[in-house]
Design an enzyme around this catalytic site. Sequence first.
Site, mmCIF file in Angstrom:
data_model
loop_
_atom_site.group_PDB
_atom_site.id
_atom_site.type_symbol
_atom_site.label_atom_id
_atom_site.label_comp_id
_atom_site.label_asym_id
_atom_site.label_seq_id
_atom_site.Cartn_x
_atom_site.Cartn_y
_atom_site.Cartn_z
ATOM 1 N N ASP A 1 6.149 -2.445 -5.308
ATOM 2 C CA ASP A 1 5.250 -2.408 -4.148
ATOM 3 C C ASP A 1 6.070 -2.578 -2.878
ATOM 4 O O ASP A 1 7.083 -3.283 -2.869
ATOM 5 C CB ASP A 1 4.199 -3.522 -4.259
ATOM 6 C CG ASP A 1 3.122 -3.371 -3.178
ATOM 7 O OD1 ASP A 1 2.844 -2.227 -2.764
ATOM 8 O OD2 ASP A 1 2.561 -4.405 -2.749
ATOM 9 N N LYS A 2 5.615 -1.912 -1.807
ATOM 10 C CA LYS A 2 6.230 -1.944 -0.470
ATOM 11 C C LYS A 2 7.625 -1.329 -0.464
ATOM 12 O O LYS A 2 8.555 -1.828 0.180
ATOM 13 C CB LYS A 2 6.282 -3.377 0.085
ATOM 14 C CG LYS A 2 4.922 -4.084 0.136
ATOM 15 C CD LYS A 2 3.974 -3.498 1.172
ATOM 16 C CE LYS A 2 2.707 -4.319 1.304
ATOM 17 N NZ LYS A 2 1.662 -3.961 0.307
ATOM 18 N N TYR B 1 1.917 8.669 8.300
ATOM 19 C CA TYR B 1 2.143 7.453 7.515
ATOM 20 C C TYR B 1 0.829 6.952 6.921
ATOM 21 O O TYR B 1 -0.138 6.751 7.631
ATOM 22 C CB TYR B 1 2.745 6.362 8.403
ATOM 23 C CG TYR B 1 3.027 5.101 7.624
ATOM 24 C CD1 TYR B 1 4.024 5.090 6.660
ATOM 25 C CD2 TYR B 1 2.277 3.954 7.823
ATOM 26 C CE1 TYR B 1 4.278 3.946 5.926
ATOM 27 C CE2 TYR B 1 2.522 2.807 7.095
ATOM 28 C CZ TYR B 1 3.527 2.810 6.147
ATOM 29 O OH TYR B 1 3.770 1.685 5.415
ATOM 30 N N ASP C 1 -1.239 -2.054 -5.393
ATOM 31 C CA ASP C 1 -1.353 -0.790 -6.135
ATOM 32 C C ASP C 1 -1.974 -1.001 -7.506
ATOM 33 O O ASP C 1 -1.523 -1.855 -8.271
ATOM 34 C CB ASP C 1 0.027 -0.158 -6.297
ATOM 35 C CG ASP C 1 0.552 0.329 -4.971
ATOM 36 O OD1 ASP C 1 0.254 1.480 -4.620
ATOM 37 O OD2 ASP C 1 1.215 -0.452 -4.266
ATOM 38 N N TYR D 1 -9.836 -4.304 2.032
ATOM 39 C CA TYR D 1 -8.989 -3.682 3.043
ATOM 40 C C TYR D 1 -8.433 -2.330 2.573
ATOM 41 O O TYR D 1 -7.987 -2.181 1.446
ATOM 42 C CB TYR D 1 -7.839 -4.614 3.460
ATOM 43 C CG TYR D 1 -7.239 -4.127 4.746
ATOM 44 C CD1 TYR D 1 -7.994 -4.138 5.913
ATOM 45 C CD2 TYR D 1 -5.973 -3.567 4.784
ATOM 46 C CE1 TYR D 1 -7.497 -3.632 7.103
ATOM 47 C CE2 TYR D 1 -5.454 -3.059 5.967
ATOM 48 C CZ TYR D 1 -6.234 -3.101 7.120
ATOM 49 O OH TYR D 1 -5.741 -2.573 8.293
ATOM 50 N N GLN E 1 -7.352 4.152 0.382
ATOM 51 C CA GLN E 1 -6.154 4.545 1.148
ATOM 52 C C GLN E 1 -5.395 5.755 0.589
ATOM 53 O O GLN E 1 -5.073 6.687 1.320
ATOM 54 C CB GLN E 1 -5.195 3.357 1.236
ATOM 55 C CG GLN E 1 -3.889 3.690 1.938
ATOM 56 C CD GLN E 1 -2.904 2.539 1.902
ATOM 57 O OE1 GLN E 1 -3.029 1.587 2.661
ATOM 58 N NE2 GLN E 1 -1.923 2.619 1.016
ATOM 59 N N ASP F 1 -3.029 3.052 -4.351
ATOM 60 C CA ASP F 1 -3.542 1.930 -3.560
ATOM 61 C C ASP F 1 -4.933 2.367 -3.114
ATOM 62 O O ASP F 1 -5.071 3.249 -2.257
ATOM 63 C CB ASP F 1 -2.602 1.707 -2.365
ATOM 64 C CG ASP F 1 -3.085 0.591 -1.458
ATOM 65 O OD1 ASP F 1 -4.249 0.162 -1.590
ATOM 66 O OD2 ASP F 1 -2.290 0.151 -0.599
ATOM 67 N N HIS G 1 -2.938 -5.979 2.818
ATOM 68 C CA HIS G 1 -2.319 -5.140 1.767
ATOM 69 C C HIS G 1 -1.668 -5.974 0.670
ATOM 70 O O HIS G 1 -0.520 -5.770 0.342
ATOM 71 C CB HIS G 1 -1.247 -4.248 2.393
ATOM 72 C CG HIS G 1 -1.773 -3.244 3.371
ATOM 73 N ND1 HIS G 1 -2.374 -2.078 2.975
ATOM 74 C CD2 HIS G 1 -1.797 -3.234 4.725
ATOM 75 C CE1 HIS G 1 -2.722 -1.378 4.052
ATOM 76 N NE2 HIS G 1 -2.397 -2.060 5.126
ATOM 77 N N LYS H 1 3.543 3.068 2.047
ATOM 78 C CA LYS H 1 4.725 3.557 1.343
ATOM 79 C C LYS H 1 4.327 4.137 -0.015
ATOM 80 O O LYS H 1 3.203 3.958 -0.473
ATOM 81 C CB LYS H 1 5.711 2.405 1.144
ATOM 82 C CG LYS H 1 6.850 2.342 2.168
ATOM 83 C CD LYS H 1 7.571 3.644 2.371
ATOM 84 C CE LYS H 1 8.870 3.514 3.121
ATOM 85 N NZ LYS H 1 9.163 4.588 4.059
ATOM 86 N N ASN I 1 -4.795 18.078 -11.288
ATOM 87 C CA ASN I 1 -3.607 17.232 -11.434
ATOM 88 C C ASN I 1 -3.544 16.333 -10.189
ATOM 89 O O ASN I 1 -3.814 16.813 -9.094
ATOM 90 C CB ASN I 1 -2.371 18.146 -11.495
ATOM 91 C CG ASN I 1 -1.129 17.401 -11.927
ATOM 92 O OD1 ASN I 1 -0.740 16.414 -11.302
ATOM 93 N ND2 ASN I 1 -0.506 17.863 -12.986
HETATM 94 C C1 F6R Z 1 3.535 -1.322 3.993
HETATM 95 C C2 F6R Z 1 2.180 -1.782 4.240
HETATM 96 C C3 F6R Z 1 1.969 -2.799 5.289
HETATM 97 C C4 F6R Z 1 1.208 -2.215 6.460
HETATM 98 C C5 F6R Z 1 0.998 -3.272 7.560
HETATM 99 C C6 F6R Z 1 0.098 -2.765 8.699
HETATM 100 O O1 F6R Z 1 3.537 -0.356 3.005
HETATM 101 O O2 F6R Z 1 1.228 -1.328 3.643
HETATM 102 O O3 F6R Z 1 3.168 -3.392 5.697
HETATM 103 O O4 F6R Z 1 1.901 -1.116 6.993
HETATM 104 O O5 F6R Z 1 0.400 -4.420 7.022
HETATM 105 O O6 F6R Z 1 -1.117 -2.427 8.123
HETATM 106 P P1 F6R Z 1 -2.324 -1.798 8.945
HETATM 107 O O7 F6R Z 1 -1.774 -0.628 9.718
HETATM 108 O O8 F6R Z 1 -3.309 -1.430 7.887
HETATM 109 O O9 F6R Z 1 -2.823 -2.897 9.861
HETATM 110 MG MG MG Z 2 -2.231 -1.121 0.939
HETATM 111 MG MG MG Z 3 1.457 -0.792 -2.183
#
Ligand code: F6R
Ligand code: MG
Ligand code: MG
Length: 371
Positions: free
Chosen positions: A132-133, A230, A54, A91, A95, A12, A19, A233, A105
């Site tokens: 994804d997610k 974190y 991704d 956005y 990441q 990602d 996202h 994911k 690698n």
């Molecule tokens: C899950 C994911 C989203 C973010 C959520 C908060 O993998 O990427 O659910 O965790 O949208 O995002 P931020 O912290 O970037 O505002």
């Molecule tokens: Mg993302």
């Molecule tokens: Mg993703």
Amino acid sequence: MVETTISVIKADIGSLAGHMIVPDFILEFARKEMKKGVETGVINDFHVTNAGDDLELIMTHHKGEGNAEVHELAWNTFVKGAELGRKKKIYAAGQDILADTFSGNVKGMGPGSAEMTFEERKSEPIAVFMADKTEPGAFNYPIYKIYADPFNTAGLVIDPNLHDGFRFVIQDVRVDDKPFVELKTPEESYDLLALIGSTSKYTIKKVYRHDGMVTAAISTDKLCYIAGKYVGKDDPVAIIRAHSGLPAMGEILEAFTLPHLVAGWMRGSHIGPLIPVGVKDSRCTRFDGPPRVIGLGFQVSNGTLLGPVDMFEDVAFDISRKRAMEAADYLRRHGPFMPHRLHENDMEYTTLPAVLEKLKDRFSAEEIVPK
Ligand code: F6R
Ligand code: MG
Ligand code: MG
């Protein structure tokens, strides 16, 4: 006979409207970089797509797994793509790029990867699944169904080539010391299930047929253990070979019809159904989800890729998608309550501990009577 390697490397590196999806300009940039990779002889062929936010690089070559040139091509594509993304202020640009310099690698540097090397059969159909997610353990259930459940895979009963079973290589993603174990089905099915039912700890890394033929490879990279916090994911990928003495493509796809519950979804902190979707619906929306999986079918042909077939883009999966949305709707009513929200043991690397930290000095040994 020269062996072919399939390398699926993903990251990602930034997305649109939060996202949701990889922007077209990043996909186009990645295709150009992959094309240069073909022209300079690093890879043979490629397909670039997106699983939600991704960027997925599906590559073929003859250099074997963990090859520095192939990994560097992917790494540079992510780094340069992230730079373009930062300029356009997409956005979370960059990441999953967790290292400053490439060290041979992509493992341990942020991107996820699954790789498989084999001598091509007379005809070599494969499936690449990209989610994804969610997290690598999301593939435990369908992979088990494909290779070990005769109610899913008719070939386990009908085809003598499948009767002797499969060998699963399992990885404990929470330990560095002795993480791998091999278990054989059908003899050790119960032991296998005792491990892989714990989807956040044990993930299936590879599957081999009883005779040692490699048949499945899954990414097991856990971003939080690399970053120590974190960072989204660890949206996983899987490569699966089909037919001629292996489960048929339809048996492989059958394993995604439930749709089963996986960890991930909003803030990587919730369980929800894994919806099988076509690439056109590879876009997480409601509550940042529900978690989605796309499945592309290819023929590997003398080191090149014929296809893809967008396999979940079919009416046969409408019933699974409907069931998934009913389950999603039901689960959402639980709001912040478990088990919709993950158990706190699985929230270690989310933003929840920072909230709990603030309250820790307010606990008292005696029952508190408000004055
Ligand atoms: C899950 C994911 C989203 C973010 C959520 C908060 O993998 O990427 O659910 O965790 O949208 O995002 P931020 O912290 O970037 O505002
Ligand atoms: Mg993302
Ligand atoms: Mg993703």
